[in-house]
Scaffold this motif. Structure first.
Motif, PDB file in Angstrom:
ATOM      1  N   ILE A   4      20.293 -19.434  -1.455  1.00 18.37           N
ATOM      2  CA  ILE A   4      20.359 -20.373  -2.636  1.00 18.37           C
ATOM      3  C   ILE A   4      21.366 -19.591  -3.693  1.00 18.37           C
ATOM      4  CG2 ILE A   4      19.018 -20.763  -4.651  1.00 18.37           C
ATOM      5  CD1 ILE A   4      16.302 -20.563  -2.864  1.00 18.37           C
ATOM      6  N   LEU A   5      21.476 -18.564  -3.790  1.00 20.45           N
ATOM      7  CA  LEU A   5      22.501 -18.154  -4.791  1.00 20.45           C
ATOM      8  C   LEU A   5      24.031 -18.237  -4.300  1.00 20.45           C
ATOM      9  CD1 LEU A   5      20.853 -14.833  -5.731  1.00 20.45           C
ATOM     10  CD2 LEU A   5      20.844 -16.701  -6.905  1.00 20.45           C
ATOM     11  N   CYS A   6      24.307 -18.021  -3.102  1.00 16.43           N
ATOM     12  CA  CYS A   6      25.930 -17.799  -2.889  1.00 16.43           C
ATOM     13  C   CYS A   6      26.232 -18.751  -1.778  1.00 16.43           C
ATOM     14  CB  CYS A   6      26.360 -16.425  -2.495  1.00 16.43           C
ATOM     15  SG  CYS A   6      25.712 -15.764  -1.272  1.00 16.43           S
ATOM     16  N   LYS A   7      25.047 -19.394  -0.991  1.00 14.78           N
ATOM     17  CA  LYS A   7      25.174 -20.421   0.024  1.00 14.78           C
ATOM     18  C   LYS A   7      25.647 -19.943   1.452  1.00 14.78           C
ATOM     19  CE  LYS A   7      24.462 -23.543  -3.104  1.00 14.78           C
ATOM     20  NZ  LYS A   7      23.346 -23.529  -3.610  1.00 14.78           N
ATOM     21  N   ALA A   8      25.699 -18.595   1.510  1.00 11.84           N
ATOM     22  CA  ALA A   8      26.043 -17.891   2.704  1.00 11.84           C
ATOM     23  C   ALA A   8      24.725 -18.088   3.815  1.00 11.84           C
ATOM     24  CB  ALA A   8      26.286 -16.692   2.696  1.00 11.84           C
ATOM     25  N   ASN A   9      25.185 -17.660   5.054  1.00 11.20           N
ATOM     26  CA  ASN A   9      24.169 -17.701   6.185  1.00 11.20           C
ATOM     27  C   ASN A   9      23.030 -16.585   5.783  1.00 11.20           C
ATOM     28  OD1 ASN A   9      25.204 -19.844   7.419  1.00 11.20           O
ATOM     29  ND2 ASN A   9      26.581 -18.392   8.600  1.00 11.20           N
ATOM     30  N   LEU A  10      21.722 -16.860   6.255  1.00  9.77           N
ATOM     31  CA  LEU A  10      20.861 -15.959   6.327  1.00  9.77           C
ATOM     32  C   LEU A  10      20.516 -15.592   7.781  1.00  9.77           C
ATOM     33  CD1 LEU A  10      18.121 -17.896   3.918  1.00  9.77           C
ATOM     34  CD2 LEU A  10      19.937 -16.033   3.288  1.00  9.77           C
ATOM     35  N   THR A  11      19.927 -14.404   7.879  1.00  7.98           N
ATOM     36  CA  THR A  11      19.564 -13.566   9.046  1.00  7.98           C
ATOM     37  C   THR A  11      18.297 -12.971   8.982  1.00  7.98           C
ATOM     38  OG1 THR A  11      20.871 -11.709   8.817  1.00  7.98           O
ATOM     39  CG2 THR A  11      22.121 -13.266  10.120  1.00  7.98           C
ATOM     40  N   LYS A  12      17.615 -13.041  10.156  1.00  8.25           N
ATOM     41  CA  LYS A  12      16.335 -12.513  10.163  1.00  8.25           C
ATOM     42  C   LYS A  12      16.644 -11.055  10.184  1.00  8.25           C
ATOM     43  CE  LYS A  12      13.561 -16.190  12.120  1.00  8.25           C
ATOM     44  NZ  LYS A  12      12.999 -16.466  11.394  1.00  8.25           N
ATOM     45  N   GLY A  13      15.701 -10.200   9.547  1.00  6.25           N
ATOM     46  CA  GLY A  13      15.682  -8.824   9.480  1.00  6.25           C
ATOM     47  C   GLY A  13      14.549  -8.200   8.696  1.00  6.25           C
ATOM     48  N   ARG A  14      14.618  -7.116   8.024  1.00  6.72           N
ATOM     49  CA  ARG A  14      13.440  -6.248   7.361  1.00  6.72           C
ATOM     50  C   ARG A  14      14.010  -5.627   6.215  1.00  6.72           C
ATOM     51  NH1 ARG A  14       8.698  -6.522  10.163  1.00  6.72           N
ATOM     52  NH2 ARG A  14       8.819  -6.977  12.333  1.00  6.72           N
ATOM     53  N   ILE A  15      13.348  -5.703   5.152  1.00  2.18           N
ATOM     54  CA  ILE A  15      13.460  -5.173   3.962  1.00  2.18           C
ATOM     55  C   ILE A  15      12.459  -4.263   3.593  1.00  2.18           C
ATOM     56  CG2 ILE A  15      15.348  -7.208   3.216  1.00  2.18           C
ATOM     57  CD1 ILE A  15      11.811  -6.911   1.655  1.00  2.18           C
ATOM     58  N   ASN A  16      12.943  -3.311   2.315  1.00  4.82           N
ATOM     59  CA  ASN A  16      11.667  -2.731   1.584  1.00  4.82           C
ATOM     60  C   ASN A  16      11.247  -3.467   0.254  1.00  4.82           C
ATOM     61  OD1 ASN A  16      11.752  -0.462   3.833  1.00  4.82           O
ATOM     62  ND2 ASN A  16      13.177   0.466   2.479  1.00  4.82           N
ATOM     63  N   HIS A  17      10.345  -3.848   0.072  1.00  3.35           N
ATOM     64  CA  HIS A  17       9.869  -4.722  -0.860  1.00  3.35           C
ATOM     65  C   HIS A  17       9.385  -3.945  -1.874  1.00  3.35           C
ATOM     66  CE1 HIS A  17       8.518  -8.367  -2.883  1.00  3.35           C
ATOM     67  NE2 HIS A  17       7.432  -7.798  -3.157  1.00  3.35           N
TER      68      HIS A  17
END
Length: 76
Positions: A4-17
């Protein structure tokens, strides 16, 4: 899907929330997310967001100063 911010592609991954509750911090590791390849912003699906909300509510009941948990162990 695109960021939504920069219009680049998203990839599935894992993050620390990280959740800052003012009186404590909760870190939930290995949360599945769609991560922007360019800016690093991440997006959660509805199911994951609801699971995180439930986890935070339960953990907050014990009023920890710092609490670190692995997402996979809490959801399983």
């Amino acid at each position: 899907m695109n960021c939504i911010l920069c219009k680049a592609n998203l990839t599935k991954g894992r993050i620390n929330h990280i959740v800052d509750l003012k009186e404590g911090i909760i870190i939930i590791k290995n949360v599945p997310a769609n991560i922007c390849e360019q800016c690093g912003d991440y997006y959660l699906d509805t199911k994951t967001a609801l699971e995180l909300e439930t986890m935070v509510d339960e953990i907050n009941k014990i009023k920890p100063e710092v609490f670190i948990v692995n997402y996979n162990k809490m959801v399983a």
